[in-house]
Design a protein around this motif. Structure first.
Motif, short mmCIF file in Angstrom:
data_model
loop_
_atom_site.label_atom_id
_atom_site.label_comp_id
_atom_site.label_asym_id
_atom_site.label_seq_id
_atom_site.Cartn_x
_atom_site.Cartn_y
_atom_site.Cartn_z
N ALA A 150 0.85 -1.20 0.00
CA ALA A 150 0.00 0.00 0.00
C ALA A 150 0.88 1.24 0.00
N THR A 151 0.38 2.31 -0.58
CA THR A 151 1.07 3.59 -0.63
C THR A 151 0.06 4.70 -0.34
N GLY A 152 0.48 5.69 0.46
CA GLY A 152 -0.42 6.79 0.76
C GLY A 152 0.10 7.64 1.90
N PRO A 153 -0.78 8.41 2.53
CA PRO A 153 -0.37 9.27 3.65
C PRO A 153 0.15 8.45 4.82
N ARG A 154 1.08 9.00 5.55
CA ARG A 154 1.73 8.27 6.63
C ARG A 154 0.76 7.69 7.64
N GLU A 155 -0.20 8.50 8.09
CA GLU A 155 -1.12 8.04 9.11
C GLU A 155 -1.92 6.83 8.64
N THR A 156 -2.36 6.86 7.39
CA THR A 156 -3.10 5.73 6.83
C THR A 156 -2.23 4.50 6.73
N MET A 157 -0.98 4.69 6.33
CA MET A 157 -0.06 3.56 6.19
C MET A 157 0.26 2.95 7.55
N GLU A 158 0.31 3.78 8.59
CA GLU A 158 0.54 3.25 9.93
C GLU A 158 -0.63 2.39 10.38
N VAL A 159 -1.84 2.79 10.02
CA VAL A 159 -3.02 1.99 10.34
C VAL A 159 -2.96 0.65 9.60
N HIS A 160 -2.58 0.68 8.32
CA HIS A 160 -2.46 -0.55 7.54
C HIS A 160 -1.39 -1.47 8.12
N ALA A 161 -0.25 -0.92 8.50
CA ALA A 161 0.83 -1.74 9.07
C ALA A 161 0.37 -2.38 10.37
N GLN A 162 -0.35 -1.64 11.19
CA GLN A 162 -0.87 -2.21 12.43
C GLN A 162 -1.85 -3.34 12.13
N ALA A 163 -2.66 -3.17 11.11
CA ALA A 163 -3.59 -4.22 10.72
C ALA A 163 -2.83 -5.48 10.30
N MET A 164 -1.74 -5.30 9.55
CA MET A 164 -0.93 -6.45 9.15
C MET A 164 -0.36 -7.15 10.38
N HIS A 165 0.07 -6.37 11.38
CA HIS A 165 0.56 -6.96 12.63
C HIS A 165 -0.56 -7.74 13.31
N ASP A 166 -1.77 -7.18 13.30
CA ASP A 166 -2.91 -7.85 13.92
C ASP A 166 -3.20 -9.20 13.24
N TYR A 167 -2.90 -9.29 11.95
CA TYR A 167 -3.06 -10.54 11.21
C TYR A 167 -1.85 -11.46 11.40
N GLY A 168 -0.83 -10.99 12.08
CA GLY A 168 0.35 -11.81 12.32
C GLY A 168 1.44 -11.68 11.28
N LEU A 169 1.34 -10.68 10.41
CA LEU A 169 2.36 -10.46 9.38
C LEU A 169 3.36 -9.41 9.87
N TRP A 170 4.57 -9.51 9.37
CA TRP A 170 5.61 -8.56 9.70
C TRP A 170 5.55 -7.43 8.67
N ALA A 171 5.23 -6.21 9.11
CA ALA A 171 5.09 -5.08 8.21
C ALA A 171 5.74 -3.85 8.81
N THR A 172 6.27 -3.01 7.93
CA THR A 172 6.87 -1.74 8.35
C THR A 172 6.35 -0.62 7.45
N VAL A 173 6.51 0.59 7.91
CA VAL A 173 6.14 1.79 7.15
C VAL A 173 7.42 2.53 6.83
N ARG A 174 7.54 2.96 5.58
CA ARG A 174 8.71 3.74 5.18
C ARG A 174 8.29 4.83 4.19
N ARG A 175 9.11 5.85 4.13
CA ARG A 175 8.87 6.94 3.17
C ARG A 175 9.17 6.42 1.78
#
Length: 99
Positions: A71-96
């Motif tokens: 996913a690509t977009g505003p930082r705050e939205t990407m942080e929500v998506h990364a947290q959702a991936m963590h909630d599903y048990g996936l390893w995810a990070t947010v980067r510029r």
């Protein structure tokens, strides 16, 4: 009652009110030795609404290349998506994004 503006302030003065452009951010999902490929596809389809073909393509990138930008977009939205991936048990990070 106090006036909102002082009479000695020029309200017609040009003011630059343009916002700085939003810099794009990315959610990167990383390969892990725990989750099945079919599960990763299901997460991408369920959470992001990707087609089976797109979700499979992203899962294969995660598996073969070690990561994929999901996913690509505003930082705050990407942080929500990364947290959702963590909630599903996936390893995810947010980067510029460098794009």
């Amino acid at each position: 009652m106090t006036p909102l503006a002082s009479p000695d302030i020029d309200l017609d003065e040009a003011t630059d009110l343009t916002a700085a452009p939003l810099e794009p951010w990315e959610v990167v999902v990383w390969n892990d030795p725990v989750n099945l490929m079919s599960y990763v596809v299901r997460v991408f389809r369920t959470y992001f609404g990707y087609s089976l073909e797109r979700a499979t393509q992203l899962m294969r990138a995660v598996h073969h290349e070690g990561h994929a930008i999901v996913a690509t977009g505003p930082r705050e939205t990407m942080e929500v998506h990364a947290q959702a991936m963590h909630d599903y048990g996936l390893w995810a990070t947010v980067r510029r994004s460098d794009r």
